[in-house]
Scaffold this active site. Structure first.
Site, PDB file in Angstrom:
ATOM      1  N   GLY A   1     -33.737  -3.779  -9.127  1.00  0.00           N
ATOM      2  CA  GLY A   1     -34.401  -2.892 -10.097  1.00  0.00           C
ATOM      3  C   GLY A   1     -35.802  -2.497  -9.647  1.00  0.00           C
ATOM      4  O   GLY A   1     -36.690  -2.276 -10.473  1.00  0.00           O
TER       5      GLY A   1
ATOM      6  N   GLY B   1     -37.579   0.590 -11.100  1.00  0.00           N
ATOM      7  CA  GLY B   1     -37.866   0.643 -12.538  1.00  0.00           C
ATOM      8  C   GLY B   1     -39.355   0.584 -12.842  1.00  0.00           C
ATOM      9  O   GLY B   1     -40.186   0.527 -11.939  1.00  0.00           O
ATOM     10  N   GLN B   2     -39.661   0.573 -14.142  1.00  0.00           N
ATOM     11  CA  GLN B   2     -41.066   0.656 -14.572  1.00  0.00           C
ATOM     12  C   GLN B   2     -41.919  -0.458 -13.965  1.00  0.00           C
ATOM     13  O   GLN B   2     -42.975  -0.206 -13.396  1.00  0.00           O
ATOM     14  CB  GLN B   2     -41.158   0.582 -16.103  1.00  0.00           C
TER      15      GLN B   2
ATOM     16  N   ASP C   1     -32.448  -1.002  -5.314  1.00  0.00           N
ATOM     17  CA  ASP C   1     -32.106  -0.375  -6.599  1.00  0.00           C
ATOM     18  C   ASP C   1     -30.746   0.294  -6.450  1.00  0.00           C
ATOM     19  O   ASP C   1     -30.242   0.461  -5.337  1.00  0.00           O
ATOM     20  CB  ASP C   1     -33.174   0.638  -7.020  1.00  0.00           C
TER      21      ASP C   1
ATOM     22  N   ASN D   1     -26.168  -2.371  -5.894  1.00  0.00           N
ATOM     23  CA  ASN D   1     -25.699  -2.548  -7.256  1.00  0.00           C
ATOM     24  C   ASN D   1     -25.647  -4.060  -7.491  1.00  0.00           C
ATOM     25  O   ASN D   1     -24.851  -4.763  -6.857  1.00  0.00           O
ATOM     26  CB  ASN D   1     -24.305  -1.924  -7.402  1.00  0.00           C
TER      27      ASN D   1
ATOM     28  N   TYR E   1     -29.376  -6.605 -25.905  1.00  0.00           N
ATOM     29  CA  TYR E   1     -30.383  -6.919 -24.886  1.00  0.00           C
ATOM     30  C   TYR E   1     -31.016  -8.286 -25.174  1.00  0.00           C
ATOM     31  O   TYR E   1     -31.121  -9.147 -24.294  1.00  0.00           O
ATOM     32  CB  TYR E   1     -31.434  -5.809 -24.912  1.00  0.00           C
TER      33      TYR E   1
ATOM     34  N   LYS F   1     -30.860 -11.805 -23.099  1.00  0.00           N
ATOM     35  CA  LYS F   1     -32.069 -12.504 -22.623  1.00  0.00           C
ATOM     36  C   LYS F   1     -32.089 -13.969 -23.093  1.00  0.00           C
ATOM     37  O   LYS F   1     -32.493 -14.853 -22.338  1.00  0.00           O
ATOM     38  CB  LYS F   1     -33.342 -11.769 -23.074  1.00  0.00           C
TER      39      LYS F   1
ATOM     40  N   ILE G   1     -44.485  -3.069 -22.094  1.00  0.00           N
ATOM     41  CA  ILE G   1     -45.354  -2.923 -20.919  1.00  0.00           C
ATOM     42  C   ILE G   1     -45.789  -1.464 -20.790  1.00  0.00           C
ATOM     43  O   ILE G   1     -44.965  -0.549 -20.854  1.00  0.00           O
ATOM     44  CB  ILE G   1     -44.610  -3.357 -19.625  1.00  0.00           C
TER      45      ILE G   1
HETATM   46  C1  AKB Z   1     -37.876  -2.891 -24.773  1.00  0.00           C
HETATM   47  O1  AKB Z   1     -38.537  -2.231 -25.592  1.00  0.00           O
HETATM   48  O2  AKB Z   1     -36.646  -3.002 -24.810  1.00  0.00           O
HETATM   49  C2  AKB Z   1     -38.619  -3.632 -23.697  1.00  0.00           C
HETATM   50  C3  AKB Z   1     -38.913  -5.046 -24.079  1.00  0.00           C
HETATM   51  C4  AKB Z   1     -39.893  -5.333 -25.142  1.00  0.00           C
HETATM   52  O3  AKB Z   1     -38.338  -5.930 -23.532  1.00  0.00           O
HETATM   53  N1  AKB Z   1     -39.840  -2.947 -23.383  1.00  0.00           N
END
Ligand code: AKB
Length: 313
Positions: free
Chosen positions: A10, A13-14, A36, A51, A141, A145, A171
């Site tokens: 990644g 990415g940002q 990436d 990938n 998500y 995590k 971020i």
């Molecule tokens: C999101 O908004 O999904 C991310 C995070 C807070 O993990 N920036």
């Protein structure tokens, strides 16, 4: 010259884009392999298309470059994940397992796995959310995590794999754009401001969320990864805080520099996600264990963001 050889997933990415450069400054450009899904443009060090779901391809790169550290940044974020939960779960978990397994089998010395404030849900304390808190996330998500944090802890305890992690808040940086997150508004707003455009925010004016400026994010990540292993008491993921603000407050901060800036509010499905997250975070474990100390507050970040984006546009 360091013998460390680092691979990032990644890296386009940002955070990946900025972290790659920071790691190259520390470890030498040739020692940092940026990967990436899509080809990365010309860079000062090696790049590869990867990938992260493709375990044999990852294994091949780890062998080819004799990798000693992996920063696994590839992930589907909170808002995008809700559009197709099973797809997001598969990407986030399969890629993490591939990284943990290749690291275990090839004796990679350290792995970095970012977690997120998305691990918390409405049962958690909203203010000064503790390090060890009930974790009932409300997005796929966040679920991935929480699972990832527990797998990191498991690989550390069971196999001695040195996996390190912190829970990133939103971020903000001028170098790269975020994609698919709930906190993305806090980057978009600056791009609108410097282009003298009004901004329509997808969160309510009073939605307070924890945030962190990019230089502090990079500093924290490098600090955690360089800390002596025996100082680390948290092997799931460290809480991390920089600042906390609402859309109304970031708009007011921009208006101090650009009085004509205008904001309006039209909350969408991301409001429910934001409402399930903490407003402020207790990061005392990170401060105690590896000396975490943020530098930027909201106004300092605003001045720096506007300065750099004005040069860019
Ligand atoms: C999101 O908004 O999904 C991310 C995070 C807070 O993990 N920036």
């Amino acid at each position: 010259m360091t013998s460390d050889r680092i691979l990032l997933t990644g890296a386009g990415g940002q955070i990946g884009a900025v972290l790659t450069e920071a790691l190259r400054e520390t470890y030498g450009a040739d020692h940092v392999v940026a990967t990436d899904l899509k080809a990365l443009g010309p860079q000062s060090g090696p790049t590869e298309i990867l990938n992260a779901l493709d375990a044999p391809a990852l294994d091949e790169l780890v062998r080819k470059y004799r990798i000693t550290q992996i920063y696994h940044l590839a992930a589907i974020l909170s808002a995008t994940g809700e559009k197709d939960p099973m797809w997001a779960w598969n990407i986030n978990m399969t890629s993490l397992f591939n990284v943990l397994e290749v690291a275990r089998q090839r004796e990679v010395a350290k792995v970095y796995f970012p977690s997120s404030i998305a691990v918390f849900g409405r049962e958690a304390h909203r203010n000064n959310t503790p390090q060890f808190e009930v974790l009932i996330p409300e997005t796929v998500y966040g679920i991935s995590k929480v699972a990832g944090e527990n797998w990191a802890n498991y690989y550390f305890r069971r196999y001695g794999l040195d996996v390190r992690s912190m829970r990133y808040p939103g971020i903000i940086g001028y170098q790269s754009m975020p994609g698919g997150g709930t906190t993305d508004y806090a980057v978009d707003i600056y791009h609108y401001a410097v282009q003298h455009k009004p901004y329509e925010c997808f969160l309510r004016a009073d939605t307070r969320l924890p945030m962190l400026y990019m230089p502090d994010t990079i500093k924290a990540t490098l600090q955690l990864m360089e800390a002596p292993s025996d100082c680390l008491t948290v092997r799931t993921s460290y809480n991390l805080a920089g600042m906390s603000f609402t859309p109304e407050e970031i708009a007011a901060s921009i208006q101090k520099e650009m009085p004509g800036f205008q904001i309006s509010y039209k909350p969408d499905f991301r409001q429910a996600i934001a409402d399930s997250w903490p407003a402020t975070i207790d990061d005392s474990a990170a401060r105690r264990d590896w000396g975490w100390q943020p530098e930027y507050d909201l106004d300092a970040m605003t001045r720096d963001m506007l300065y750099h984006l004005k040069l860019k546009y």
